[in-house]
Design a protein around this motif. Structure first.
Motif, mmCIF file in Angstrom:
data_model
loop_
_atom_site.group_PDB
_atom_site.id
_atom_site.type_symbol
_atom_site.label_atom_id
_atom_site.label_comp_id
_atom_site.label_asym_id
_atom_site.label_seq_id
_atom_site.Cartn_x
_atom_site.Cartn_y
_atom_site.Cartn_z
ATOM 1 N N GLN B 299 0.845 -1.193 0.000
ATOM 2 C CA GLN B 299 0.000 0.000 0.000
ATOM 3 C C GLN B 299 0.878 1.240 0.000
ATOM 4 O O GLN B 299 1.891 1.278 0.687
ATOM 5 C CB GLN B 299 -0.877 0.031 1.250
ATOM 6 C CG GLN B 299 -1.776 -1.169 1.394
ATOM 7 C CD GLN B 299 -2.656 -1.036 2.619
ATOM 8 O OE1 GLN B 299 -3.696 -0.423 2.569
ATOM 9 N NE2 GLN B 299 -2.209 -1.574 3.732
ATOM 10 N N PHE B 304 -4.138 0.777 -1.921
ATOM 11 C CA PHE B 304 -3.482 -0.330 -2.604
ATOM 12 C C PHE B 304 -2.670 0.196 -3.774
ATOM 13 O O PHE B 304 -3.064 1.141 -4.452
ATOM 14 C CB PHE B 304 -4.523 -1.322 -3.147
ATOM 15 C CG PHE B 304 -5.274 -2.069 -2.084
ATOM 16 C CD1 PHE B 304 -5.177 -1.707 -0.757
ATOM 17 C CD2 PHE B 304 -6.082 -3.141 -2.422
ATOM 18 C CE1 PHE B 304 -5.869 -2.394 0.227
ATOM 19 C CE2 PHE B 304 -6.781 -3.835 -1.453
ATOM 20 C CZ PHE B 304 -6.676 -3.463 -0.129
ATOM 21 N N GLN B 342 -7.449 -0.911 -9.507
ATOM 22 C CA GLN B 342 -6.961 -0.744 -8.146
ATOM 23 C C GLN B 342 -8.117 -0.401 -7.201
ATOM 24 O O GLN B 342 -8.257 -0.994 -6.132
ATOM 25 C CB GLN B 342 -5.941 0.394 -8.140
ATOM 26 C CG GLN B 342 -4.816 0.225 -7.182
ATOM 27 C CD GLN B 342 -3.684 1.160 -7.568
ATOM 28 O OE1 GLN B 342 -2.864 0.841 -8.416
ATOM 29 N NE2 GLN B 342 -3.658 2.332 -6.975
ATOM 30 N N GLU B 346 -9.862 -2.555 -4.155
ATOM 31 C CA GLU B 346 -10.118 -2.007 -2.821
ATOM 32 C C GLU B 346 -11.571 -2.225 -2.416
ATOM 33 O O GLU B 346 -11.862 -2.600 -1.281
ATOM 34 C CB GLU B 346 -9.796 -0.508 -2.797
ATOM 35 C CG GLU B 346 -8.313 -0.214 -2.772
ATOM 36 C CD GLU B 346 -8.013 1.257 -3.055
ATOM 37 O OE1 GLU B 346 -6.819 1.593 -3.140
ATOM 38 O OE2 GLU B 346 -8.965 2.054 -3.207
ATOM 39 N N TYR B 349 -12.054 -5.868 -1.613
ATOM 40 C CA TYR B 349 -11.424 -6.180 -0.334
ATOM 41 C C TYR B 349 -12.279 -5.676 0.823
ATOM 42 O O TYR B 349 -12.457 -6.367 1.821
ATOM 43 C CB TYR B 349 -10.030 -5.548 -0.280
ATOM 44 C CG TYR B 349 -9.272 -5.869 0.984
ATOM 45 C CD1 TYR B 349 -8.469 -6.997 1.061
ATOM 46 C CD2 TYR B 349 -9.365 -5.054 2.106
ATOM 47 C CE1 TYR B 349 -7.785 -7.305 2.214
ATOM 48 C CE2 TYR B 349 -8.678 -5.351 3.272
ATOM 49 C CZ TYR B 349 -7.889 -6.474 3.314
ATOM 50 O OH TYR B 349 -7.213 -6.776 4.463
ATOM 51 N N PHE B 361 -0.121 -8.289 2.777
ATOM 52 C CA PHE B 361 0.543 -7.047 2.383
ATOM 53 C C PHE B 361 2.025 -7.117 2.721
ATOM 54 O O PHE B 361 2.432 -7.789 3.671
ATOM 55 C CB PHE B 361 -0.082 -5.859 3.104
ATOM 56 C CG PHE B 361 -1.530 -5.668 2.796
ATOM 57 C CD1 PHE B 361 -1.915 -4.980 1.653
ATOM 58 C CD2 PHE B 361 -2.507 -6.185 3.624
ATOM 59 C CE1 PHE B 361 -3.259 -4.807 1.353
ATOM 60 C CE2 PHE B 361 -3.848 -6.025 3.331
ATOM 61 C CZ PHE B 361 -4.226 -5.340 2.196
#
Lengths: 321, 448
Positions: B299, B304, B342, B346, B349, B361
């Motif tokens: 990140q 991200f 991206q 996100e 997620y 991560f």
């Protein structure tokens, strides 16, 4: 022209190592034996380590007496009368007891907090199934049954009637439009019974997510989470979660490959008054389940009243109390 | 001996030890000049005078030659061979004995010289080919290099939109050479994907999502590879000697973090706390087993970053790659999702708990250091490249918006070359540096 020359005499044509050939032969045999022995030893070690590591940790062992099938029924207590709920509960409990399954009754109101505003309540079936899975982590199959469905023939066990691998392979509808009547995407024709983790049926208009079987596992979590995505909920599908399912099944092959469509009557026969049954999809005596589809959506229909005669006949033949 | 054979041979002893008559040889051969005739006769005369054995074993080289020819296929006809062989054997020994003393000294010296030569050759080969051997070993199934595929995007927005200028070509050349070198060194596969703006993506406004398709294609193309490393084209691997295995995969559990609260610029609430979820989905670390990690990313200051990320071949990845682009999500969000895939990731997620069970991560500077200019001016120890720590990779993210991509890339390439000098180059540099400091101080004295 030059030909290959015949050999000249060699001073060393009697090599001094002739006597040693026997020795080396012996040696070679020894070496071979050692090699074979070593290989065998390695194999044994490998197998030993393989077995000792592949053994499951005790936490993952299914406790004895775990029901293989969990029947999930979601009640919207605001929309259903108590007597209705009682009928359904009795019907399910009798069936579960008979086959050693277990029931999971859920309340729509429990899940509404996760919804957002203006979202149809019917979406709650997705978190309800997820909840059932979390509550019964060792059970394999989860059978979501609509609260407007009655199990009419409790002698039928779902494990042999639906979930058996061979049964799946013989019943599943291959290469037909996923969403009736004519969607471009068709069910796969090469899916194996073992790979199926999601079994449902169609009526004339949609995939019906009212009665379905789903197998616990990562894939099920994936399907349920994706299906419950807030952007699907807020999209305003005309038939809410039903159309959302139509959508994801058609757009995402990883979902379609695990899905099997069964003929409607196997576990989703419609009552005579319910619209939208496929040909040969209407309930006949002896069928496993009868569903009073959309009995709530029409003013001139009353679910409880429609259900009553069937409930009575079920009670008469299967419960002598 | 067949009669035709001697005619084709130069005068030499017959198998039985006798001599073919020179006359015979000449007679069957084509017309000769007088000179050659006499030459040949004189040669054969020589041969007749000196027995052939006397020239044998006379030196290292001829002995070797004979040994060589002895290994050629030979024909044996003469029954009286054994006797003569014995004789020859005896003579050879006799000659060795007589020479032994005189030869021993130089011979010893010669072996030493030979050993030295061999050592030198080995050293040269080692210096020249050892890396090649190691690299080709890494490429084999034993070496395991092929389990990683590096996917590099090239030709961004090329083709339809605009023609590339000299700078763009230079950037592409440098960045591809960089990846090629790293892939070759560690035996990884390199897949260069062409991101020419394609109709397929353009008319649906979904450039950026082709990443998912590219990874899927690479997974099909390299069926035995496990990890797929996506690299944007404006990235630069700074440390060639740092293997992915040592850097990441060997200690997957300890180098990665699965609890996003460790660094959470997006303020995603974690773990998901819905009561209806299973315990694994509600745990901050998933199942805690590194083998369930299928996506490793980092990140940056705004969430991200998919400039450099790893994806493992797994069912989880299949599902993510499949669900990543969805028309309903896209229709509602494409105006908002500035960073396309991206932002979409996100969203997934944040809202689909199953995703978290496969994501881990890495601290940003582990695989994705930023140059100053991206995410602030270069002082953030979490984000920006530090030469002192020998960061693995620099991602010149966003350089196309108001910064100079080529200048940054060039600078980092030179820096990478400089900090990874060989010992010899270091030595030379320190000498010249020393010299400069001396002469520089002298000049300063002169000036002052």
């Amino acid at each position: 022209m030059q030909f290959a020359l015949p050999p000249r005499q060699l001073s060393t044509s009697h090599p001094p190592y002739i006597p040693s050939t026997r020795l080396s032969l012996l040696r070679r045999r020894q070496l071979k034996a050692i090699a074979v022995f070593g290989l065998a030893l390695l194999t044994i070690f490998y197998l030993l380590s393989y077995f000792s590591f592949s053994r499951d940790s005790p936490a993952d062992v299914t406790p004895a007496g775990t029901p293989n099938v969990v029947i999930v029924t979601l009640f919207d207590r605001e929309g259903l009368s108590d007597s209705h709920i009682q009928m359904i509960t009795k019907n399910r409990e009798y069936y579960a007891m008979k086959h050693g399954y277990t029931n999971f009754f859920a309340n729509t109101s429990d899940y509404l907090y996760a919804f957002g505003s203006d979202i149809p309540y019917s979406w709650a079936l997705i978190p309800a199934v997820r909840h059932a899975m979390a509550t019964h982590p060792y059970s394999t199959y989860f059978f979501h049954l609509n609260p407007h469905a009655l199990i009419m023939n409790p002698d039928i066990s779902v494990t042999s009637h639906v979930l058996d691998r061979k049964r799946i392979e013989s019943l599943m509808l291959k290469d037909i439009p996923v969403v009736p009547p004519d969607s471009v995407i068709k069910t796969f024709s090469h899916v194996k019974g073992n790979d199926v983790e999601f079994i449902l049926s169609q009526d004339k208009e949609d995939l019906t997510s009212d009665n379905f079987f789903i197998k616990q596992g990562d894939w099920a979590h994936f399907l349920l989470d994706a299906w419950f995505d807030p952007l699907y909920r807020s999209y305003g599908f005309a038939k809410a979660e039903k159309h959302a399912l139509d959508h994801i099944v058609q757009w995402h092959p990883t979902i379609l490959t695990k899905m099997a469509l069964f003929p409607q009557r196997v576990f989703n026969a419609y009552s005579k008054d319910s619209p939208g049954a496929v040909v040969n999809g209407t309930y006949q005596d002896g069928d496993f389940i009868i569903r009073f589809s959309r009995c709530q959506t029409y003013d001139n229909r009353d679910c409880e009243q429609e259900m009553q005669p069937f409930y009575k006949s079920w009670q008469k033949s299967h419960r002598q109390n | 001996m067949p009669p035709s054979r001697p005619s084709s041979r130069p005068p030499s002893p017959l198998q039985g030890g006798g001599w073919s008559s020179p006359g015979l040889t000449i007679g069957s051969s084509s017309p000769h000049t007088l000179a050659s005739w006499s030459g040949e006769t004189s040669k054969s005369d020589d041969a007749r005078v000196y027995p052939s054995f006397s020239t044998r074993n006379s030196g290292f080289f001829s002995r070797q030659k004979r040994r060589l020819s002895a290994s050629l296929p030979r024909f044996r006809f003469m029954p009286s061979r054994d006797y003569q062989e014995k004789e020859k054997l005896g003579r050879g020994r006799w000659q060795l004995k007589t020479r032994l003393v005189s030869v021993l000294g130089p011979l010893l010296r010669r072996t030493r010289v030979r050993l030295l030569l061999v050592a030198i050759v080995v050293l040269v080969y080692y210096l020249r080919f050892w890396t090649g051997v190691v690299e080709s070993y890494r490429r084999t199934s034993l070496g395991g290099g092929k389990s990683v595929v590096i996917i590099v995007a090239s030709n961004i927005e090329g083709g339809v939109m605009e023609w590339k200028g000299a700078r763009e070509w230079a950037i592409e050349r440098v960045t591809l050479r960089n990846k090629r070198k790293y892939a070759k060194h560690w035996g990884h596969e390199l897949e260069i994907v062409n991101l020419v703006a394609r109709k397929k993506y353009a008319h649906e406004w979904r450039e950026g999502w082709e990443k998912a398709d590219m990874i899927r294609e690479a997974m099909r193309k390299y069926p035995n590879a496990e990890w797929f490393w996506w690299l944007d084209h404006n990235t630069f691997i700074m440390e060639y000697s740092n293997s992915l295995r040592n850097h990441i995969f060997k200690n997957l559990a300890s180098v990665t973090y699965r609890d996003i609260n460790v660094y959470n610029p997006l303020n995603i609430s974690h773990p998901p706390n819905h009561f209806f979820l299973d315990p694994r989905s509600r745990s901050p670390d998933g199942d805690g087993d590194p083998s369930s990690i299928s996506l490793i990313l980092s990140q940056d200051c705004s969430g991200f970053n998919l400039g450099s990320f790893f994806m493992r071949r797994s069912e989880w990845s299949d599902r993510l790659l499949d669900i990543w682009w969805d028309p309903v999500l896209y229709e509602q969000k494409h105006m908002e999702w500035e960073h396309k895939e991206q932002d979409s990731l996100e969203h997934l997620y944040a809202h689909q708990p199953w995703i978290r069970s496969g994501v881990a991560f890495l601290p940003q500077r582990h695989i994705n250091s930023f140059p100053p200019g991206a995410c602030g001016d270069g002082n953030d120890p979490q984000i920006h490249y530090k030469q002192h720590d020998r960061d693995f990779l620099v991602n010149m993210a966003g350089c196309e918006f108001g910064r100079d991509c080529w200048a940054e890339l060039y600078q980092y390439r030179e820096l990478s070359n400089w900090i990874n000098r060989t010992h010899w180059e270091r030595f030379k540099d320190s000498l010249s540096g020393f010299w400069k400091s001396i002469s520089g101080s002298k000049e300063k004295e002169k000036h002052s």
